[in-house]
Design a protein around this motif. Structure first.
Motif, short mmCIF file in Angstrom:
data_model
loop_
_atom_site.label_atom_id
_atom_site.label_comp_id
_atom_site.label_asym_id
_atom_site.label_seq_id
_atom_site.Cartn_x
_atom_site.Cartn_y
_atom_site.Cartn_z
N PHE A 1 0.91 -1.11 -0.03
CA PHE A 1 0.06 -0.03 0.07
C PHE A 1 0.88 1.25 0.19
O PHE A 1 0.57 2.12 0.78
N GLY A 2 1.74 1.26 -0.82
CA GLY A 2 2.68 2.33 -0.97
C GLY A 2 3.90 2.44 -0.05
O GLY A 2 4.66 3.36 -0.07
N GLY A 3 3.77 1.87 1.02
CA GLY A 3 5.12 1.65 1.80
C GLY A 3 4.80 1.65 3.34
O GLY A 3 3.68 1.78 3.74
N TYR A 4 5.93 1.72 3.92
CA TYR A 4 5.83 1.58 5.60
C TYR A 4 4.72 2.69 6.24
O TYR A 4 4.94 3.82 5.87
N ALA A 5 3.90 2.35 6.90
CA ALA A 5 2.94 3.38 7.64
C ALA A 5 2.03 4.08 6.62
O ALA A 5 1.37 5.04 6.89
N ARG A 6 2.25 3.71 5.23
CA ARG A 6 1.09 4.26 4.35
C ARG A 6 -0.13 3.35 4.48
O ARG A 6 -0.06 2.10 4.45
N THR A 7 -1.34 3.92 4.26
CA THR A 7 -2.65 3.19 4.35
C THR A 7 -3.41 3.87 3.18
O THR A 7 -2.98 5.11 2.81
N THR A 8 -4.57 3.27 2.93
CA THR A 8 -5.44 4.05 1.85
C THR A 8 -6.86 3.93 2.56
O THR A 8 -7.02 3.01 3.53
N PRO A 9 -7.79 4.74 2.21
CA PRO A 9 -9.17 4.61 2.87
C PRO A 9 -9.62 3.29 2.56
O PRO A 9 -10.57 2.83 3.42
N GLU A 10 -9.53 2.65 1.29
CA GLU A 10 -9.78 1.32 1.21
C GLU A 10 -9.52 0.05 2.27
O GLU A 10 -10.12 -0.71 2.57
N LEU A 11 -8.18 0.34 2.43
CA LEU A 11 -7.58 -0.56 3.42
C LEU A 11 -8.29 -0.44 4.92
O LEU A 11 -8.44 -1.33 5.64
N HIS A 12 -8.24 0.88 5.39
CA HIS A 12 -9.00 1.17 6.50
C HIS A 12 -10.38 0.60 6.72
O HIS A 12 -10.96 0.08 7.44
N ALA A 13 -11.22 0.54 5.27
CA ALA A 13 -12.60 0.48 5.27
C ALA A 13 -12.60 -0.98 5.44
O ALA A 13 -13.45 -1.87 6.09
N PHE A 14 -11.54 -2.04 4.64
CA PHE A 14 -11.55 -3.37 4.82
C PHE A 14 -11.43 -3.77 6.48
O PHE A 14 -11.79 -4.61 6.78
N GLY B 1 -14.54 -9.15 15.68
CA GLY B 1 -14.20 -8.80 16.83
C GLY B 1 -12.85 -8.80 17.18
O GLY B 1 -12.39 -8.84 18.27
N LEU B 2 -11.90 -8.69 16.28
CA LEU B 2 -10.59 -8.50 16.27
C LEU B 2 -9.89 -7.15 16.00
O LEU B 2 -10.51 -6.54 14.97
N PRO B 3 -9.50 -6.63 16.95
CA PRO B 3 -8.74 -5.17 16.69
C PRO B 3 -7.73 -5.51 15.70
O PRO B 3 -6.85 -6.11 15.66
N VAL B 4 -7.90 -4.73 14.60
CA VAL B 4 -6.94 -5.00 13.48
C VAL B 4 -5.92 -3.85 13.25
O VAL B 4 -5.94 -2.50 13.21
N GLU B 5 -4.61 -4.10 13.75
CA GLU B 5 -3.57 -3.12 13.55
C GLU B 5 -3.23 -2.85 12.19
O GLU B 5 -3.25 -3.91 11.19
N ARG B 6 -3.29 -1.58 11.72
CA ARG B 6 -3.22 -1.11 10.43
C ARG B 6 -1.96 -1.15 9.71
O ARG B 6 -1.99 -1.21 8.58
N LEU B 7 -0.96 -0.94 10.39
CA LEU B 7 0.55 -0.81 9.71
C LEU B 7 1.02 -2.24 9.12
O LEU B 7 1.69 -2.42 8.10
N TYR B 8 0.59 -3.34 9.73
CA TYR B 8 1.01 -4.66 9.41
C TYR B 8 -0.25 -5.67 9.03
O TYR B 8 -0.34 -6.29 8.23
N VAL B 9 -1.20 -5.96 10.22
CA VAL B 9 -2.02 -6.84 10.39
C VAL B 9 -3.01 -6.60 9.11
O VAL B 9 -3.47 -7.49 8.51
N ALA B 10 -3.51 -5.28 8.90
CA ALA B 10 -4.39 -5.14 7.88
C ALA B 10 -3.64 -5.31 6.69
O ALA B 10 -4.56 -6.05 5.69
N LYS B 11 -2.75 -5.11 6.24
CA LYS B 11 -2.05 -5.62 4.93
C LYS B 11 -1.97 -6.87 4.64
O LYS B 11 -2.25 -7.42 3.69
N LEU B 12 -1.66 -7.78 5.88
CA LEU B 12 -1.48 -9.31 5.47
C LEU B 12 -3.06 -9.70 5.49
O LEU B 12 -3.16 -10.29 4.57
N LEU B 13 -3.91 -9.42 6.06
CA LEU B 13 -5.66 -9.73 5.89
C LEU B 13 -6.00 -9.48 4.65
O LEU B 13 -6.73 -10.37 3.88
N TYR B 14 -5.80 -8.40 4.03
CA TYR B 14 -6.20 -7.68 2.89
C TYR B 14 -5.50 -8.64 1.77
O TYR B 14 -6.23 -9.24 0.98
#
Ligand SMILES: *Cc1c(COP(=O)(O)O)cnc(C)c1O
Length: 305
Positions: A237-250, A259-272
């Motif tokens: 998603f563009g690099g470290y600590a970069r996110t997109t609205p699509e990633l946050h929505a996911f 019911g899992l708190p999804v950490e955004r810098l690593y775990v969200a990218k993995l699950l996506y």
């Protein structure tokens, strides 16, 4: 004088970490079973792979000062500072960015300082050159007897510590996937798996350096390439600590579903990445995929601090 070796068991880590099924039709429809390996629950202050990587390094440091490196929001710096506080050994954090010196500390660095970590801000050129013996000697000059743990905590001991993650998953999954920063977790995970299992790394930084980093760590830790692993570099998603609205929505949606708190810098990218791979038919029907939840959102109400 070094004090007694820190008894890491005093921190009472939750090991093996829980393995939980996640019913998700986006995977089920492709014949894929998704499991969550909850390494985020290992310890409130040293979550996930940070526990697995730090514990052998802290045992080796045996109470001496630990000096390590990180950026302004480094999970690794916070984990090291917390361990120093809980076990009673001194810590020094070398922080990338001399422009941060003299300014109010951001919440992550404030937590490090509150845990007693001595912070040292260096300019980016010095930070990049930190492995150079002369530069390192300068950083160590006022540190006394001091053990150096590299950026992100990834070294041979860290990779060896992460083999336990692989061993905990024997017989439980076919593919074990993890988000990668410096690659130490993937290097050890792959080495700990049983024949027939494979590890999949999702880099969250751009640059294509990670394959070499993992090979080098495996050489140092195990003497050569070990275990089956591969990378999919499409989900940074563009690099470290970069996110997109699509990633946050996911990630928001994943939190609601599971019911899992999804950490955004690593775990969200993995699950996506895993969802995309399932949709592409990359996993044969009948495959069980375990996603390693390496951390929780920092500062969220559900994480202890
Ligand atoms: C540090 C960290 C990683 C990356 O681990 P590496 O061993 O550096 O690849 C992954 N997820 C989370 C939440 C982390 O804090």
């Amino acid at each position: 004088m070094p004090s007694d070796p820190p008894a890491l068991s005093r921190l009472q880590p939750v090991l093996p970490s829980p393995l939980q099924p996640a019913e998700d039709e986006r995977f089920a429809r492709h014949g894929v079973r998704l499991l969550l390996k909850r390494d985020d629950l290992i310890h409130p202050d040293l979550p996930g792979n940070k526990w697995r990587k730090l514990s052998p390094n802290l045992a080796a440091a045996a109470g001496r000062t630990v000096l390590t490196f990180g950026g302004a929001y480094s999970n690794h710096l916070r984990a090291t500072a917390a361990a120093g506080q809980l076990l009673g050994f001194p810590t020094v954090g070398v922080v990338r960015g001399d422009e941060l010196a003299g300014r109010p500390l951001n919440p992550s660095l404030a937590q490090c300082a509150a845990d007693g970590m001595r912070l040292r801000f260096v300019d980016r050129a010095t930070y990049r050159a930190k492995a150079d013996p002369a530069v390192l000697a300068g950083l160590l000059s006022d540190c006394g007897e001091c053990v150096v743990v590299p950026e992100g905590g990834s070294n041979a001991l860290a990779a060896q510590g992460c083999t336990a993650l692989g061993r905990e998953l024997h017989g439980r999954a076919d593919v074990i996937a993890v988000a990668c920063g410096t690659g130490g977790t993937l290097a050890g995970l792959a080495a700990g798996l049983a024949p027939g299992q494979r590890a999949l790394g999702i880099p969250v930084l751009r640059g294509g350096f990670l394959g070499d980093a993992v090979r080098e760590l495996q050489r140092e830790a195990f003497g050569g390439p070990t275990g089956a692993w591969s990378l999919d570099e499409r989900f940074a998603f563009g690099g470290y600590a970069r996110t997109t609205p699509e990633l946050h929505a996911f990630a928001d949606d994943f939190e609601d579903r599971h019911g899992l708190p999804v950490e955004r810098l690593y775990v969200a990218k993995l699950l996506y990445g895993l969802m995309t791979l399932a949709q592409e038919g990359s996993f044969a029907p009948g495959t069980t995929v375990a996603a390693v939840v390496t951390g929780q959102p920092w500062g969220a109400p559900d994480s202890s601090r």
